[in-house]
Write a protein that holds these residues in place. Structure first.
Motif, short mmCIF file in Angstrom:
data_model
loop_
_atom_site.label_atom_id
_atom_site.label_comp_id
_atom_site.label_asym_id
_atom_site.label_seq_id
_atom_site.Cartn_x
_atom_site.Cartn_y
_atom_site.Cartn_z
N TYR A 11 1.19 -0.71 -0.11
CA TYR A 11 -0.56 0.09 0.17
C TYR A 11 0.80 1.26 0.01
O TYR A 11 0.82 2.42 -0.48
N GLU A 12 2.59 1.35 0.77
CA GLU A 12 2.62 2.59 1.10
C GLU A 12 3.36 2.74 -0.23
O GLU A 12 3.29 3.52 -0.84
N ASP A 13 4.06 2.28 -1.18
CA ASP A 13 4.39 1.69 -2.31
C ASP A 13 3.44 2.46 -3.57
O ASP A 13 3.47 3.51 -4.34
N GLU A 14 1.66 2.17 -3.52
CA GLU A 14 1.78 2.90 -3.79
C GLU A 14 1.20 4.06 -4.14
O GLU A 14 1.04 4.68 -4.68
N ILE A 15 0.85 4.73 -2.65
CA ILE A 15 1.07 5.94 -2.49
C ILE A 15 1.80 7.08 -2.02
O ILE A 15 1.10 8.05 -2.20
N ALA A 16 2.48 6.13 -2.03
CA ALA A 16 3.80 6.70 -2.29
C ALA A 16 3.79 8.49 -2.60
O ALA A 16 4.95 8.87 -2.27
N GLY A 17 3.84 8.55 -4.25
CA GLY A 17 3.99 9.92 -4.74
C GLY A 17 3.12 10.89 -4.18
O GLY A 17 3.10 11.62 -3.99
N TYR A 18 1.77 10.66 -3.82
CA TYR A 18 0.93 11.17 -3.52
C TYR A 18 1.11 11.86 -2.22
O TYR A 18 0.95 13.31 -1.71
#
Length: 326
Positions: A133-140
Motif C-alpha cells: 500500500y505504501e509503495d502505491e500511495i508514495a507519489g501522492y
C-alpha cells in the motif's frame, strides 16, 4: 488510532488511478471551502459519561465542483490503551480542561486495553503488511507532505502507527515530532522509522493517547498529520476539534482517508453490507463514514482535497487526501 488494519483485510498491490489534483496539491478533483455547520459534538466529560451534548454552530456555504461523496468511510483502525504520558504538559484547553486522569479515562473508555501479545502481533503485522500500500500511495504522499517543507517545526502525527509517513517530513532540520498512537507497541517501530528518516530520537516523542483527547496544549504545533485515522476513531467530530485546538493559527492538517463510494452505487451497497464485519475484523474501521464532509464542516478556514482510487482495493475506494488550514 494505530494503522490501516482494514487494508490488511482487503488491499492488494496495484497501481493507483487518480483524478487531477488541486491548488497546492496540483489540480484536485474539487476544492472545498470549509464552513461551520450545525452538528453534534461531544465534550470529553460527556464522552466519559456516555452523555451527548449538542453544540450549535453557525451555518456557512460549501463550494465544490463535484462533491458527490467526499464522504469518508475509513480504512484504518485505532486501538486505545494505556495512559497519556506525564512528560507532556496538559495545558488548559479552550475545548476542555482536563487532568491526566481524564485523558486516561477517555483512552480506556474509547478502546479498552488489549493484551500485550495482541498489540505486539498487530504492530508487527502492520509493519510488514502495509508495504505494498505504501509503495502505491508514495507519489501522492510525497506531493502532499511537500507542503510541510520549511514551514513546520513542531509536527503532531495522530495514529502514527509504525511511522510510514516520517520519511516524507521528519528529515527537515530542527523538526520536532510528537508521534501519537494508542498502541504502545508501535513505539519501537516508529522510533526505527524516525532514525531511518534522519530524525534524531531526541526530537521524537511517542505519546500513547487517542485523537479524542490529545494531551498537548492549545496552539502548540505547526502541523497535524493523520493518514487512515478517522475511520476508526470513536468520535470524528471530537477528534477534528482536538486537531484544530492544538494547531497554531495558520497551521495545517494533512490527511489521507479512504472514503465511502457514491450513494446509490453497487459499491456503496456492498460497503454497507460489509461494514459490521469490517469493524470486527479491522479493529473498529468503518466503511460508511462521511469523513470528507466531516472535515469540511469542522471549521477550518480552508480545505483542499484530491481523490484517488486503488484499482484492486475494491471495498475501500475511493481515497481523499489533502490539507486543511486553521
Amino acid at each position: 488510532m494505530a494503522v490501516k488494519s482494514s487494508f490488511l483485510f482487503f488491499l492488494h498491490s496495484s497501481p493507483i488511478t487518480t483524478t487531477p489534483r488541486c491548488s497546492k496539491l496540483k489540480s484536485p478533483r474539487f476544492k472545498i471551502t470549509a464552513f461551520s455547520c450545525s452538528d453534534l459534538q461531544y465534550d470529553i466529560d460527556n464522552l466519559v459519561n456516555k452523555k451527548k451534548s449538542p453544540i450549535k454552530r453557525s451555518h456557512g456555504e460549501l463550494s465544490l465542483d463535484s462533491f458527490w461523496s467526499c464522504s469518508c468511510s475509513c480504512g484504518r483502525r485505532r486501538f486505545i490503551e494505556g495512559t497519556a504520558l506525564a512528560m507532556f504538559p496538559i495545558c488548559p484547553s479552550n475545548a476542555s480542561n482536563l487532568h491526566s486522569d481524564d485523558y486516561m479515562s477517555v483512552l480506556n473508555k474509547v478502546h479498552p486495553p488489549r493484551p500485550d501479545w495482541y498489540e505486539e502481533f498487530y504492530a508487527s503485522v502492520l509493519d510488514k503488511g502495509m508495504k505494498s500500500y505504501e509503495d502505491e500511495i508514495a507519489g501522492y504522499k510525497s506531493q502532499l507532505f511537500s507542503n510541510l517543507k520549511g514551514k513546520a517545526q513542531k509536527v503532531l502525527e495522530i495514529g502514527i502507527g509504525t511511522g510510514p509517513n516520517l520519511k516524507y517530513y521528519a528529515g527537515e532540520a530542527d523538526v520536532q515530532v510528537f508521534g501519537m498512537d494508542p498502541n504502545r507497541k508501535m513505539e519501537k517501530y516508529a522510533q526505527a522509522a524516525a532514525v531511518d528518516a534522519g530524525l534524531p530520537l531526541s526530537n521524537f516523542e511517542f505519546i500513547q493517547a487517542v485523537g479524542e483527547a490529545i494531551p498537548l496544549g492549545d496552539a502548540s504545533v505547526d502541523a497535524v498529520v493523520g493518514t487512515l485515522v478517522l475511520c476508526s476513531v470513536k468520535d470524528v467530530d471530537m477528534t477534528l476539534r482536538e486537531v484544530k485546538r492544538v494547531l497554531r493559527p495558520g497551521g495545517v492538517y494533512l490527511f489521507v482517508e479512504h472514503v465511502a463510494a457514491k450513494d446509490g452505487t453497487v459499491l456503496r451497497f456492498v460497503q454497507s453490507v460489509l461494514d459490521p464485519l469490517q469493524q470486527t475484523l479491522a479493529d473498529g474501521c468503518h466503511l460508511t463514514r462521511k469523513t470528507g464532509m466531516k472535515i469540511s464542516e469542522s471549521g477550518f478556514s480552508g480545505v483542499e482535497l484530491s481523490m484517488a482510487s486503488l484499482s484492486n482495493a475494491f471495498f475501500i475506494n475511493p481515497h481523499i487526501y489533502g490539507l486543511a488550514s486553521k
